[in-house]
Design a protein around this motif. Structure first.
Motif, PDB file in Angstrom:
ATOM      1  N   ARG A  82       0.839  -1.200   0.000  1.00 59.33           N
ATOM      2  CA  ARG A  82       0.000   0.000   0.000  1.00 59.33           C
ATOM      3  C   ARG A  82       0.873   1.247   0.000  1.00 59.33           C
ATOM      4  O   ARG A  82       1.769   1.388   0.833  1.00 59.33           O
ATOM      5  CB  ARG A  82      -0.925   0.005   1.217  1.00 59.33           C
ATOM      6  N   LEU A  84       1.425   4.733   1.044  1.00 61.04           N
ATOM      7  CA  LEU A  84       0.868   5.478   2.168  1.00 61.04           C
ATOM      8  C   LEU A  84       0.590   6.933   1.827  1.00 61.04           C
ATOM      9  O   LEU A  84      -0.082   7.622   2.604  1.00 61.04           O
ATOM     10  CB  LEU A  84       1.805   5.384   3.374  1.00 61.04           C
ATOM     11  N   ASN A  87      -2.653   6.025  -0.736  1.00 59.80           N
ATOM     12  CA  ASN A  87      -3.536   4.992  -0.165  1.00 59.80           C
ATOM     13  C   ASN A  87      -3.945   3.951  -1.203  1.00 59.80           C
ATOM     14  O   ASN A  87      -4.879   3.178  -0.966  1.00 59.80           O
ATOM     15  CB  ASN A  87      -4.790   5.603   0.471  1.00 59.80           C
ATOM     16  N   SER A  89      -3.493   0.443  -3.323  1.00 58.98           N
ATOM     17  CA  SER A  89      -2.974  -0.880  -2.957  1.00 58.98           C
ATOM     18  C   SER A  89      -2.723  -1.724  -4.198  1.00 58.98           C
ATOM     19  O   SER A  89      -3.352  -1.527  -5.243  1.00 58.98           O
ATOM     20  CB  SER A  89      -3.958  -1.603  -2.032  1.00 58.98           C
ATOM     21  N   GLU A 227      -4.730   8.471   7.942  1.00 59.37           N
ATOM     22  CA  GLU A 227      -6.087   8.228   7.473  1.00 59.37           C
ATOM     23  C   GLU A 227      -7.071   8.853   8.468  1.00 59.37           C
ATOM     24  O   GLU A 227      -6.684   9.250   9.581  1.00 59.37           O
ATOM     25  CB  GLU A 227      -6.360   6.732   7.399  1.00 59.37           C
TER      26      GLU A 227
END
Length: 234
Positions: A82, A84, A87, A89, A227
């Motif tokens: 993922r 970061l 976000n 994947s 998040e």
């Protein structure tokens, strides 16, 4: 009468020869169940570090070989990755305990491995590690996005009037100096609850659904945004 008796004896003989009427035959045993795979142990890229061993492809990409220890009862692995920052994947499959994956340079990633076995739907998941893929000219990396510890994602709490928000923060350069915490009932929390140098802060709550996020800042002015975390109060 003799003829009927002869026919009867012939029928008995045929039934006996064909095995008819034998109720004592052994049942076919069920096959042994396929043992469930065990979790793999991650090796490289190491947790909370800068990965500088990739092969540079161009100014924005490099190829990194992910490695983990082979796990028992496992036929294949799924590498979950993922980004970061975005976000986004991705997944890569491997029949060995390594996989070459192309990554963006200067970007933080999170990864883990799922072990799989043929003949069973059971799987096992490794621990989750984070790293920064080395980027051109970067001397100090931004902190990794903070991760919620308490309340857990989607937790339901009793209304006690207050809750302690707790998170974990990490940085390749180990120079985080403060956290800004945004908290409220809006799904995009914009109300600054407070700024702190520790990884927890108290918040006032009532019945309802709450959202919060953390901005981590380091000594060089770099920052990262977590998040949005959510919990409810009953």
């Amino acid at each position: 009468m003799k003829l009927n008796f002869g026919i009867f004896m012939l029928a008995v003989f045929l039934i006996s020869a064909c095995g008819g009427g034998d109720s004592n035959s052994d049942p076919v045993p069920d096959p042994d169940p396929v043992p469930s795979p065990l979790a793999a142990t991650l090796v490289f890229p190491d947790n909370n570090t800068e990965c500088n061993e990739g092969v540079v492809l161009n100014g924005t990409q490099s190829k990194v070989t992910f490695e983990w220890n082979a796990s028992q009862n496992t036929d294949s692995y799924e590498v979950n990755l993922r980004n970061l920052n975005s976000n986004s994947s991705s997944k890569s499959n491997s029949n060995t305990n390594s996989a070459e994956i192309t990554l963006e340079r200067g970007v933080p990633y999170e990864w883990f491995v799922i072990s799989k076995a043929n003949g069973t739907n059971a799987t096992a998941t490794s621990s989750v590690w984070k790293f920064y893929n080395q980027g051109p000219g970067i001397e100090n990396y931004a902190p990794f996005p903070a991760e919620a510890v308490n309340p857990g994602r989607g937790a339901a709490l009793d209304n006690s009037g207050t809750v302690q928000l707790e998170w974990t923060g990490s940085d390749v350069d180990d120079d985080i100096i403060e956290y800004e915490v945004f908290f409220g009932t809006d799904s995009e929390p914009s109300n600054l609850l407070g700024t702190t140098s520790v990884s927890f802060i108290d918040a006032t709550i009532a019945t309802g659904v709450y959202y919060w996020r953390v901005i981590s800042r380091d000594s060089q002015g770099n920052s990262s945004q977590s998040e949005i975390f959510e919990f409810s109060v009953l």
